[in-house]
Enzyme design. Structure first.
Site, PDB file in Angstrom:
ATOM      1  N   LYS A 221      59.548  47.717  58.882  1.00  0.00           N
ATOM      2  CA  LYS A 221      58.864  46.422  58.851  1.00  0.00           C
ATOM      3  C   LYS A 221      59.596  45.422  59.759  1.00  0.00           C
ATOM      4  CE  LYS A 221      57.473  42.994  55.441  1.00  0.00           C
ATOM      5  NZ  LYS A 221      57.335  42.696  54.008  1.00  0.00           N
ATOM      6  N   GLU A 227      70.116  51.620  59.086  1.00  0.00           N
ATOM      7  CA  GLU A 227      69.937  53.074  59.021  1.00  0.00           C
ATOM      8  C   GLU A 227      68.841  53.529  59.971  1.00  0.00           C
ATOM      9  OE1 GLU A 227      70.095  51.000  56.495  1.00  0.00           O
ATOM     10  OE2 GLU A 227      71.213  51.836  54.801  1.00  0.00           O
ATOM     11  N   GLY A 283      57.771  46.163  51.253  1.00  0.00           N
ATOM     12  CA  GLY A 283      58.138  47.527  51.649  1.00  0.00           C
ATOM     13  C   GLY A 283      57.699  48.570  50.637  1.00  0.00           C
ATOM     14  N   ARG A 284      57.997  48.335  49.368  1.00  0.00           N
ATOM     15  CA  ARG A 284      57.687  49.347  48.351  1.00  0.00           C
ATOM     16  C   ARG A 284      56.211  49.381  47.996  1.00  0.00           C
ATOM     17  NH1 ARG A 284      60.809  45.354  46.829  1.00  0.00           N
ATOM     18  NH2 ARG A 284      60.307  43.948  45.117  1.00  0.00           N
ATOM     19  N   GLU A 369      63.175  48.222  41.891  1.00  0.00           N
ATOM     20  CA  GLU A 369      63.405  47.157  42.865  1.00  0.00           C
ATOM     21  C   GLU A 369      62.520  45.958  42.505  1.00  0.00           C
ATOM     22  OE1 GLU A 369      64.879  47.832  47.262  1.00  0.00           O
ATOM     23  OE2 GLU A 369      62.710  47.764  47.241  1.00  0.00           O
ATOM     24  N   HIS A 400      63.853  72.746  30.849  1.00  0.00           N
ATOM     25  CA  HIS A 400      65.012  73.639  30.756  1.00  0.00           C
ATOM     26  C   HIS A 400      66.297  72.929  31.123  1.00  0.00           C
ATOM     27  CE1 HIS A 400      62.506  77.197  30.034  1.00  0.00           C
ATOM     28  NE2 HIS A 400      61.616  76.469  30.691  1.00  0.00           N
ATOM     29  N   LYS A 520      74.466  45.404  52.062  1.00  0.00           N
ATOM     30  CA  LYS A 520      74.159  45.517  53.490  1.00  0.00           C
ATOM     31  C   LYS A 520      75.110  44.635  54.295  1.00  0.00           C
ATOM     32  CE  LYS A 520      69.092  46.017  53.678  1.00  0.00           C
ATOM     33  NZ  LYS A 520      67.899  45.339  54.197  1.00  0.00           N
TER      34      LYS A 520
END
Ligand code: G6Q
Length: 558
Positions: A221, A227, A283-284, A369, A400, A520
């Site tokens: 965005k 990263e 973003g999410r 978030e 399991h 960050k």
């Protein structure tokens, strides 16, 4: 859908009445004391129709919420709480384009990303639906060209590999959607996703690929995320190295998804190959924007639009259905019930569908978030718990491993079971076996096994306590006909709006994420301290200082 009114100005909102002073909240506290001791065995025994009654269905998604520790009175009071909290008005404010993300002065309009052509949703007095469809059309053209082989790489080869580089909201949605809809994807193409700044992520993604056949989508965005930009430059170097270093090749092998045209151009991507979105898409909440370009390339434009239609159906249900029948509202309220009254700390999401294996990871960001907040909209500390921890694994694998703790541990863990009637890959009796496990688990969790039942099986007295299942463990069962692109849209929107419901009642801003900023900023400060030639002068705490020194020293000797 016509939203005639313009957006409200973004002023710091005020909490009119603190949550814990609301009548319904106090009534729920008193009610909780009365019902906390009730067992699901008793609730089902006294109401033989409970399992049929406490259900709701919308847009082909069936929700059985009868195996929850609730009575009719609980539901009534929770809905009263939603009403006293002005949930309806808050839903309307979101759909109207009000800047409800006031800490970033932004509207929250992911619902516009799936609004059909011809409808109108306003952001800053402008109808954004035509812009959404213009981008969708551009994505469609591009996807068709790549999928058909018309769009060729620099050397004239067809592009068969697509690598999405992005992180957080620019990664988790695309990964989840690709995995969820793999059945519908073009199997002649390879899709990979690189997010981590750990170079292994990139190295493993490209190790067996031919640069001449590889397309990179740089999804960011802001187009400034450490990263993503680091991996994007690594990709650029790798691609150029494989294509003889010709800079012109970048135009054929790199496209961008971003809101930041200036940074995209700076990177060297022609902005003609940029797919835009807007600051009103968090973003999410962006997997159905151009951030979903990799999804469209994988499943094709028609399937992508079917997914958007699924989202829209759930949006309309959320916007219009009465709360008593409103799936996201009911799920959000149940989450509040366990989180704030039973002090449950987590929610387990258990999809009995292998293709949904990344759905819990996707939900972790969406839920945590959004609602991992400790202050109310007017900046006061909350005096109640907010966002529970969401986690999970696909069934039956989880059975399991960690289900033991859910069945017999000391914590209360409400569970969402998700299952589909039709398998996408039928194989003998396997689907019946899978679904038998869903039903068995919810039954076992709710009803358990009494000491009498254990004894009647001939269990020695000393082992009886170990084999008793208390039961009374709550769960929702979400059932749909078949995992399709449309169903994925509905499921994601269901959880998006459940998150909205919870945040609205908790009086928090579900749409900012300042909590990710500090780390960050500190990393940016530490990078030069790791890279400097001479010994840096460190002014962190003694732990951080000595970790940095140890890293530098060990690196020199290794
Ligand atoms: C999501 C967050 C966050 C964001 C990433 C990537 O809601 O804002 O996860 O998506 O930090 O950001 P960019 O897309 O700007 O690279």
């Amino acid at each position: 859908m016509k939203m005639a009114m313009g957006p409200r100005p973004s002023a710091t909102p005020k909490v009119v009445e603190p949550l814990t002073r609301r009548k319904a909240w106090k009534a729920l506290q008193a009610h909780y004391e009365g019902v906390r001791g009730l067992h699901l065995r008793g609730l089902f025994a006294e109401d033989p129709k409970r399992g049929e009654r406490l259900t709701a269905e919308a847009a082909g998604i069936f929700l059985d919420y009868s195996k929850n520790r609730i009575t009719d009175e609980t539901v009534k009071l929770l809905i009263q709480l939603a009403e006293e909290s002005g949930l309806r008005a808050q839903i309307d404010a979101m759909f109207r384009g009000d800047k409800i993300n006031f800490t970033e002065n932004r509207a929250v309009l992911h619902v516009a990303l799936r609004a059909p052509k011809g409808t109108s949703i306003l952001a800053d007095c402008e109808n954004v639906v035509p812009q959404v469809h213009a981008v969708l059309d551009k994505m469609t053209q591009f996807s068709n060209r790549v999928r058909s082989g018309e769009w060729k790489g620099h050397t004239g080869k067809r592009l068969r590999n697509v690598i999405n580089i992005g992180i957080g909201g620019s990664d988790l949605g695309p990964v989840m959607a690709y995995e969820a809809l793999k059945h519908y994807s073009d199997r002649t193409m390879t899709f990979r996703f690189v997010s981590n700044v750990d170079s292994t992520d990139f190295a493993e993604a490209v190790r067996d690929l031919d640069a001449a056949e590889t397309l990179f989508i740089i999804s960011s965005k802001t187009f400034t995320t450490l990263e993503t930009m680091t991996n994007a430059y690594s990709a650029r170097r790798w691609s150029l190295a494989g294509l003889g270093g010709n800079e012109e090749s970048v135009a054929k092998h790199f496209v961008a998804v971003s809101t930041n045209a200036a940074e995209v151009a700076k990177f060297g991507i022609d902005t003609a190959n940029m797919f835009g979105f807007w600051d009103w898409v968090g973003g999410r909440y962006s997997m159905d924007s151009a951030i979903g370009l990799s999804t469209m390339l994988a499943i094709g434009p028609e399937n992508f639009r079917a997914m958007l239609d699924g989202f829209h159906q759930m949006d309309e249900h959320f916007r219009t259905a009465p709360f008593e029948q409103n799936l996201p509202v009911l799920m959000g309220l149940l989450s509040i019930w366990y989180n704030d009254f039973f002090s449950a700390q987590t929610v387990a999401v258990l999809p009995y569908e292998q293709y949904l294996k990344r759905f819990p990871a996707y939900l972790q960001q969406l839920t945590m978030e959004s609602n991992g907040k400790h202050v109310t909209i007017d900046g006061a500390d909350v005096t109640y718990a907010t966002g529970p921890i969401y986690w999970g694994e696909p069934g039956t694998n989880g059975q399991h491993s960690f289900y033991q703790l859910i069945h017999q541990g000391t914590r209360l863990i409400p569970c969402d079971f998700i299952a589909f009637v039709e398998p996408l890959n039928p194989l003998g009796r396997q689907h019946d076996m899978l679904l038998a496990n869903v039903f068995a688990q919810t039954e076992a969790l709710a009803f358990g096994k009494t000491p009498e039942q254990v004894k009647a099986e001939g269990t020695p007295d000393s082992l009886v306590p170990h084999r008793v299942f208390e039961g009374n463990r709550p769960s929702n069962t979400i059932l749909a006909a078949r995992l399709t692109p449309e169903t994925v849209g509905k499921l994601v929107a269901l959880y998006e709006h459940s998150v909205f419901t919870q945040g609205a009642i908790w009086q928090i801003n579900s749409f900012d994420q300042w909590g990710v900023e500090l780390g960050k900023a500190l990393a940016q400060r530490i990078i030069p301290e790791l890279e400097s030639d001479g010994e840096p002068s460190l002014s962190h705490d003694s732990s951080t200082n000595s970790l940095i020194r140890r890293y530098r020293k060990t690196r020199e000797t290794s």
